[in-house]
Design a protein around this motif. Structure first.
Motif, PDB file in Angstrom:
ATOM      1  N   ASP A 185       0.819  -1.215   0.000  1.00 55.62           N
ATOM      2  CA  ASP A 185       0.000   0.000   0.000  1.00 55.62           C
ATOM      3  C   ASP A 185       0.856   1.270   0.000  1.00 55.62           C
ATOM      4  N   VAL A 186       2.013   1.208  -0.676  1.00 47.25           N
ATOM      5  CA  VAL A 186       2.882   2.382  -0.771  1.00 47.25           C
ATOM      6  C   VAL A 186       2.140   3.507  -1.488  1.00 47.25           C
ATOM      7  N   CYS A 187       1.430   3.154  -2.542  1.00 44.49           N
ATOM      8  CA  CYS A 187       0.541   4.104  -3.209  1.00 44.49           C
ATOM      9  C   CYS A 187      -0.871   3.564  -3.063  1.00 44.49           C
ATOM     10  N   PRO A 188      -1.686   4.219  -2.261  1.00 43.91           N
ATOM     11  CA  PRO A 188      -3.036   3.690  -2.033  1.00 43.91           C
ATOM     12  C   PRO A 188      -3.942   3.733  -3.260  1.00 43.91           C
ATOM     13  N   PHE A 189      -3.473   4.326  -4.344  1.00 47.31           N
ATOM     14  CA  PHE A 189      -4.288   4.443  -5.556  1.00 47.31           C
ATOM     15  C   PHE A 189      -3.881   3.436  -6.634  1.00 47.31           C
ATOM     16  N   ALA A 190      -2.734   2.803  -6.469  1.00 47.40           N
ATOM     17  CA  ALA A 190      -2.192   1.928  -7.509  1.00 47.40           C
ATOM     18  C   ALA A 190      -3.015   0.654  -7.696  1.00 47.40           C
ATOM     19  N   GLY A 191      -3.529   0.091  -6.621  1.00 40.05           N
ATOM     20  CA  GLY A 191      -4.280  -1.157  -6.721  1.00 40.05           C
ATOM     21  C   GLY A 191      -5.468  -1.042  -7.649  1.00 40.05           C
ATOM     22  N   ARG A 192      -6.175   0.052  -7.562  1.00 42.54           N
ATOM     23  CA  ARG A 192      -7.335   0.273  -8.438  1.00 42.54           C
ATOM     24  C   ARG A 192      -6.907   0.293  -9.896  1.00 42.54           C
ATOM     25  N   VAL A 217      17.798   8.526  -3.406  1.00 41.09           N
ATOM     26  CA  VAL A 217      18.080   9.082  -2.085  1.00 41.09           C
ATOM     27  C   VAL A 217      17.442  10.466  -2.035  1.00 41.09           C
ATOM     28  N   PHE A 218      16.566  10.671  -1.059  1.00 39.82           N
ATOM     29  CA  PHE A 218      15.971  11.990  -0.876  1.00 39.82           C
ATOM     30  C   PHE A 218      17.050  12.978  -0.460  1.00 39.82           C
ATOM     31  N   ALA A 219      16.886  14.225  -0.834  1.00 36.95           N
ATOM     32  CA  ALA A 219      17.900  15.248  -0.592  1.00 36.95           C
ATOM     33  C   ALA A 219      18.284  15.366   0.879  1.00 36.95           C
ATOM     34  N   ASP A 220      17.337  15.150   1.769  1.00 31.63           N
ATOM     35  CA  ASP A 220      17.609  15.322   3.199  1.00 31.63           C
ATOM     36  C   ASP A 220      17.841  14.000   3.927  1.00 31.63           C
ATOM     37  N   ALA A 221      18.090  12.921   3.181  1.00 31.93           N
ATOM     38  CA  ALA A 221      18.207  11.595   3.797  1.00 31.93           C
ATOM     39  C   ALA A 221      19.607  11.020   3.607  1.00 31.93           C
ATOM     40  N   GLU A 222      19.954  10.111   4.489  1.00 34.65           N
ATOM     41  CA  GLU A 222      21.181   9.342   4.341  1.00 34.65           C
ATOM     42  C   GLU A 222      20.924   8.231   3.316  1.00 34.65           C
ATOM     43  N   PRO A 223      21.935   7.794   2.576  1.00 36.89           N
ATOM     44  CA  PRO A 223      21.722   6.745   1.558  1.00 36.89           C
ATOM     45  C   PRO A 223      21.137   5.444   2.110  1.00 36.89           C
ATOM     46  N   ASP A 224      21.441   5.099   3.356  1.00 36.43           N
ATOM     47  CA  ASP A 224      20.943   3.841   3.904  1.00 36.43           C
ATOM     48  C   ASP A 224      19.640   3.996   4.690  1.00 36.43           C
ATOM     49  N   ASP A 225      19.009   5.169   4.603  1.00 34.33           N
ATOM     50  CA  ASP A 225      17.719   5.375   5.264  1.00 34.33           C
ATOM     51  C   ASP A 225      16.659   4.563   4.521  1.00 34.33           C
ATOM     52  N   PRO A 226      15.973   3.648   5.196  1.00 41.19           N
ATOM     53  CA  PRO A 226      14.938   2.851   4.537  1.00 41.19           C
ATOM     54  C   PRO A 226      13.838   3.701   3.887  1.00 41.19           C
ATOM     55  N   ALA A 227      13.655   4.929   4.322  1.00 39.96           N
ATOM     56  CA  ALA A 227      12.635   5.803   3.736  1.00 39.96           C
ATOM     57  C   ALA A 227      12.862   6.000   2.236  1.00 39.96           C
ATOM     58  N   ARG A 236       3.327   7.885   6.605  1.00 38.10           N
ATOM     59  CA  ARG A 236       2.977   6.484   6.827  1.00 38.10           C
ATOM     60  C   ARG A 236       3.942   5.573   6.086  1.00 38.10           C
ATOM     61  N   ASN A 237       4.280   5.929   4.842  1.00 38.61           N
ATOM     62  CA  ASN A 237       5.205   5.127   4.056  1.00 38.61           C
ATOM     63  C   ASN A 237       6.609   5.123   4.655  1.00 38.61           C
ATOM     64  N   ILE A 238       7.061   6.275   5.107  1.00 34.04           N
ATOM     65  CA  ILE A 238       8.389   6.354   5.735  1.00 34.04           C
ATOM     66  C   ILE A 238       8.435   5.455   6.955  1.00 34.04           C
ATOM     67  N   ALA A 239       7.411   5.520   7.791  1.00 33.39           N
ATOM     68  CA  ALA A 239       7.372   4.672   8.994  1.00 33.39           C
ATOM     69  C   ALA A 239       7.368   3.198   8.615  1.00 33.39           C
ATOM     70  N   ALA A 240       6.593   2.830   7.595  1.00 33.20           N
ATOM     71  CA  ALA A 240       6.518   1.426   7.169  1.00 33.20           C
ATOM     72  C   ALA A 240       7.862   0.947   6.633  1.00 33.20           C
ATOM     73  N   MET A 241       8.541   1.780   5.847  1.00 37.21           N
ATOM     74  CA  MET A 241       9.840   1.391   5.290  1.00 37.21           C
ATOM     75  C   MET A 241      10.875   1.250   6.413  1.00 37.21           C
ATOM     76  N   ARG A 242      10.852   2.163   7.346  1.00 38.92           N
ATOM     77  CA  ARG A 242      11.816   2.087   8.451  1.00 38.92           C
ATOM     78  C   ARG A 242      11.547   0.872   9.327  1.00 38.92           C
ATOM     79  N   GLU A 243      10.282   0.493   9.465  1.00 42.68           N
ATOM     80  CA  GLU A 243       9.959  -0.711  10.233  1.00 42.68           C
ATOM     81  C   GLU A 243      10.487  -1.962   9.529  1.00 42.68           C
TER      82      GLU A 243
END
Length: 184
Positions: free
Chosen positions: A24-31, A115-125, A160-167
């Motif tokens: 459910d990374v994109c809640p619209f993709a399934g449709r 890699v997001f501009a404000d993130a470390e390369p190994d950040d699961p986000a 929500r996606n960032i939290a799920a990826m980090r988990e």
């Protein structure tokens, strides 16, 4: 034992179904997967100009084909380096505006090394925007606006996606992506 590189389009479709939709990374993709309204196109990017022309071919295709909601342009070769990818993405976005497509289409960007501009390369986000192959996701703005209007909390999707990826963690996500790329 060497494994052959998977078909980029098949790997991308598998990523959409088993990662983007299933998690459910994109809640619209399934449709859109269920409707069969996602077009997937292979675009070699060794010739940058040809890749940009393919982007505009897809804009015209979407204009002429209302039953196709979105196109995934899978950049099959030539943009393996993330910085090269970002350079061409910047040009593509500027050309979309210059050609009058601002407000009609937008690009979402995905790359195996995103890699997001404000993130470390190994950040699961970062895995929210990592895909098996470099890709431009060409979206209809009107369709996106309709989908967002019917979602109970569109502003909360990224968090929500960032939290799920980090988990899930970097190691797990890297294995999933490597399996889809055929590099595990």
């Amino acid at each position: 034992m060497t494994t052959s590189r998977p078909d980029p389009l098949a790997a991308t479709r598998a990523w959409v179904e088993t990662f983007v939709v299933a998690r459910d990374v994109c809640p619209f993709a399934g449709r859109e997967v269920a409707r069969g309204s996602i077009r997937t196109v292979a675009v070699p990017a060794l010739d940058r100009e040809a890749a940009l022309l393919a982007l505009f071919d897809e804009c015209r295709h979407l204009e002429a084909t209302p039953e196709v909601e979105t196109t995934l342009l899978v950049l099959t070769e030539g943009l393996e380096d993330f910085d090269d990818y970002l350079d061409l993405l910047e040009i593509a976005e500027a050309l979309l505006a210059e050609q009058g497509y601002e407000g009609t289409f937008q690009l979402a960007s995905f790359h195996p090394d995103y890699v997001f501009a404000d993130a470390e390369p190994d950040d699961p986000a970062n895995f929210t925007n990592r895909s098996p192959f470099p890709m431009w996701h060409l979206l209809r703005e009107a369709g996106l606006e309709r989908a967002l209007a019917h979602h109970p909390n569109p502003e909360g999707i990224p968090e929500r996606n960032i939290a799920a990826m980090r988990e899930l963690g970097h190691a797990t996500l890297a294995r999933v992506l490597a399996a889809l790329r055929g590099t595990d």
